[in-house]
Design a protein around this motif. Structure first.
Motif, PDB file in Angstrom:
ATOM      1  N   HIS A 251       0.952  -1.274  -0.087  1.00 29.59           N
ATOM      2  CA  HIS A 251      -0.303  -0.083  -0.097  1.00 29.59           C
ATOM      3  C   HIS A 251       1.249   1.257  -0.343  1.00 29.59           C
ATOM      4  O   HIS A 251       1.831   1.228   0.832  1.00 29.59           O
ATOM      5  N   PRO A 252       0.565   1.781  -1.070  1.00 31.33           N
ATOM      6  CA  PRO A 252       1.168   3.505  -0.927  1.00 31.33           C
ATOM      7  C   PRO A 252       1.748   3.907   0.725  1.00 31.33           C
ATOM      8  O   PRO A 252       2.835   4.599   0.846  1.00 31.33           O
ATOM      9  N   CYS A 290     -10.486   6.575  -1.916  1.00 28.71           N
ATOM     10  CA  CYS A 290      -9.886   5.967  -0.443  1.00 28.71           C
ATOM     11  C   CYS A 290      -9.095   7.344  -0.111  1.00 28.71           C
ATOM     12  O   CYS A 290      -9.285   8.457  -0.820  1.00 28.71           O
ATOM     13  N   PHE A 292      -6.469   7.845   1.499  1.00 29.49           N
ATOM     14  CA  PHE A 292      -5.249   8.373   1.364  1.00 29.49           C
ATOM     15  C   PHE A 292      -4.879   9.251  -0.186  1.00 29.49           C
ATOM     16  O   PHE A 292      -4.440   9.562   0.239  1.00 29.49           O
ATOM     17  N   ARG A 293      -6.275   9.509  -0.753  1.00 28.56           N
ATOM     18  CA  ARG A 293      -5.431  10.528  -2.353  1.00 28.56           C
ATOM     19  C   ARG A 293      -5.401  11.295  -2.470  1.00 28.56           C
ATOM     20  O   ARG A 293      -4.469  11.680  -3.196  1.00 28.56           O
ATOM     21  N   CYS A 296      -1.591  10.794  -1.873  1.00 27.76           N
ATOM     22  CA  CYS A 296      -0.886   9.672  -2.603  1.00 27.76           C
ATOM     23  C   CYS A 296      -0.518   9.865  -3.943  1.00 27.76           C
ATOM     24  O   CYS A 296      -0.706  10.537  -4.719  1.00 27.76           O
ATOM     25  N   HIS A 298       0.432   8.033  -6.122  1.00 29.25           N
ATOM     26  CA  HIS A 298      -0.269   7.339  -7.045  1.00 29.25           C
ATOM     27  C   HIS A 298      -1.413   7.250  -7.801  1.00 29.25           C
ATOM     28  O   HIS A 298      -1.762   6.603  -7.926  1.00 29.25           O
ATOM     29  N   ALA A 299      -2.256   8.170  -6.776  1.00 28.04           N
ATOM     30  CA  ALA A 299      -3.955   9.387  -7.302  1.00 28.04           C
ATOM     31  C   ALA A 299      -4.274   8.489  -8.314  1.00 28.04           C
ATOM     32  O   ALA A 299      -3.014   8.990  -8.951  1.00 28.04           O
ATOM     33  N   CYS A 303      -9.410   6.519  -7.560  1.00 30.05           N
ATOM     34  CA  CYS A 303      -9.852   6.696  -6.685  1.00 30.05           C
ATOM     35  C   CYS A 303      -9.980   7.735  -6.040  1.00 30.05           C
ATOM     36  O   CYS A 303     -10.581   7.732  -4.295  1.00 30.05           O
ATOM     37  N   PRO A 308     -11.617   2.022  -2.148  1.00 26.29           N
ATOM     38  CA  PRO A 308     -10.974   0.653  -2.460  1.00 26.29           C
ATOM     39  C   PRO A 308     -10.890  -0.569  -1.446  1.00 26.29           C
ATOM     40  O   PRO A 308     -11.236  -0.543  -0.096  1.00 26.29           O
ATOM     41  N   CYS A 321      -6.438  -1.082  -2.077  1.00 26.50           N
ATOM     42  CA  CYS A 321      -5.793  -0.056  -2.824  1.00 26.50           C
ATOM     43  C   CYS A 321      -5.925  -0.752  -4.132  1.00 26.50           C
ATOM     44  O   CYS A 321      -5.905  -1.550  -4.254  1.00 26.50           O
ATOM     45  N   HIS A 322      -6.338   0.230  -5.537  1.00 23.37           N
ATOM     46  CA  HIS A 322      -7.018   0.248  -6.640  1.00 23.37           C
ATOM     47  C   HIS A 322      -5.741  -0.459  -7.237  1.00 23.37           C
ATOM     48  O   HIS A 322      -5.286  -1.404  -8.403  1.00 23.37           O
ATOM     49  N   PHE A 323      -3.821   0.332  -7.642  1.00 23.62           N
ATOM     50  CA  PHE A 323      -3.226   0.047  -7.947  1.00 23.62           C
ATOM     51  C   PHE A 323      -2.669   0.159  -6.485  1.00 23.62           C
ATOM     52  O   PHE A 323      -1.136   0.641  -6.211  1.00 23.62           O
TER      53      PHE A 323
HETATM   54  S1  SF4 Z   1      -6.344   3.710  -3.781  1.00 27.60           S
HETATM   55 FE1  SF4 Z   1      -5.579   4.897  -5.389  1.00 27.60          FE
HETATM   56  S2  SF4 Z   1      -4.809   6.920  -3.721  1.00 27.60           S
HETATM   57 FE2  SF4 Z   1      -4.966   4.988  -2.686  1.00 27.60          FE
HETATM   58  S3  SF4 Z   1      -3.631   4.052  -2.133  1.00 27.60           S
HETATM   59 FE3  SF4 Z   1      -4.044   3.159  -3.698  1.00 27.60          FE
HETATM   60  S4  SF4 Z   1      -3.303   3.929  -5.422  1.00 27.60           S
HETATM   61 FE4  SF4 Z   1      -3.334   5.746  -3.967  1.00 27.60          FE
END
Ligand code: SF4
Length: 327
Positions: A251-252, A290, A292-293, A296, A298-299, A303, A308, A321-323
């Motif tokens: 997770h980021p 999310c 944390f977006r 984040c 990587h958002a 997100c 997620p 997390c989506h990614f």
């Molecule tokens: S869902 Fe998106 S915003 Fe949230 S941690 Fe994963 S990549 Fe980052």
């Protein structure tokens, strides 16, 4: 009775969809914990880590039913504590105990150690003075204190580390199944921290304890935990065996926490989270999708639109997390 059979008989604590909300004082709702679920297996230590304000203490207190959660269930050995009437909860308190961050403040300054440590014995009805004193002396010596020199003294006569030993003695005198430790070493000198952590491990082995260990200090959590759960703004974002989480954060936010651990410096405690870039949003108005977006790196648009869900990326390793990060 609120009995629920667990599929896995090794699970001592099963928390499901735990929600803690309260009034922020300005009419707005504080979303301290927003639907977290986790299990703790018999004999293991689950570390719960995150920045200050992420909701980990609120979650621990909700497990203790102090106060009760807004929603969700907390099954201890199959019994849903959150649904039990108050009168049925009281005798069960012997099974789950908590030690706190500030050991000095957690002890009543006007009570002698004998009364503090022996206080929980009241739930077992009237014990004779001799039996009571024997058990108090036994548990004090168990946590490394000289009972004779300790019993009649007041908390202010002891150091922080000794007060944490007294708190621990009070917590284990009824032989609980589950011990919740809320930042138990963060108020102590670095030199004393290791002693208390070692003592906790000794007590865990000797008294067959299961532990939920809360800290914002990643090195401490890694040292003591079998598995680690990472919490951000009221949500669980990652849960994995300790080694796996520290080697392969997916997770980021976990990756950011680990990256924020400063390089070793002999003048400061190891592993404290210095700062993850950006401000923690307010729990009265958490971000959509999310949480944390807003911080984040990587958002992506998805997100903000969809929350997620936690998914298993390897046995026992779940990430919301989506990614998720790979490698
Ligand atoms: S869902 Fe998106 S915003 Fe949230 S941690 Fe994963 S990549 Fe980052």
């Amino acid at each position: 009775m609120n009995r629920q059979r667990q599929d896995d008989h090794d699970i001592i604590l099963a928390v499901r969809d735990l929600v803690v909300e309260h009034d922020g004082g300005d009419g707005r709702t504080v979303h301290a914990v927003s639907g977290i679920s986790f299990d703790i297996r018999r004999g293991e230590t689950l570390g719960l880590v995150g920045e200050s304000g992420c909701g980990k203490t609120s979650a621990a207190r909700a497990v203790m039913q102090l106060p009760r959660p807004t929603r969700g269930s907390v099954h201890l050995e199959g019994m849903n504590l959150a649904a039990l009437p108050r009168k049925d909860l009281r005798p069960l308190r012997a099974k789950f105990q908590m030690i706190f961050q500030d050991p000095i403040a957690s002890l009543n300054p006007r009570r002698r150690v004998r009364d503090i440590v022996g206080g929980p014995l009241a739930v077992q009805g009237e014990l004779g003075t001799e039996e009571k004193n024997r058990r108090i002396a036994e548990v004090l010596s168990d946590v490394g204190l000289n009972a004779e020199q300790t019993m009649e003294r007041l908390p202010h006569e002891f150091s922080g580390g000794q007060c944490q030993r007294i708190s621990l003695a009070r917590a284990i005198i009824l032989e609980p199944k589950l011990l919740i430790c809320d930042e138990p070493v963060s108020a102590l000198d670095v030199s004393v921290q290791a002693q208390i952590l070692n003592l906790l491990e000794e007590m865990k082995a000797r008294h067959a304890l299961t532990m939920l260990f809360i800290s914002h200090d990643l090195a401490v959590v890694k040292h003591i935990s079998d598995r680690v759960a990472v919490m951000y703004l009221g949500k669980l974002c990652e849960l994995a065996p300790a080694e796996e989480l520290y080697r392969h954060p997916g997770h980021p936010y976990t990756a950011a926490l680990l990256a924020a651990v400063p390089a070793p410096d002999p003048k400061r405690p190891l592993g404290r989270i210095d700062m993850v870039a950006g401000e923690l949003p307010s729990p009265t108005d958490p971000p959509s999708g999310c949480r944390f977006r807003t911080r984040c790196p990587h958002a992506q648009p998805l997100c903000a639109e969809q929350e997620p869900k936690a998914g298993e990326v390897s046995p026992g390793h779940t990430i919301a997390c989506h990614f998720p990060l790979s490698g």
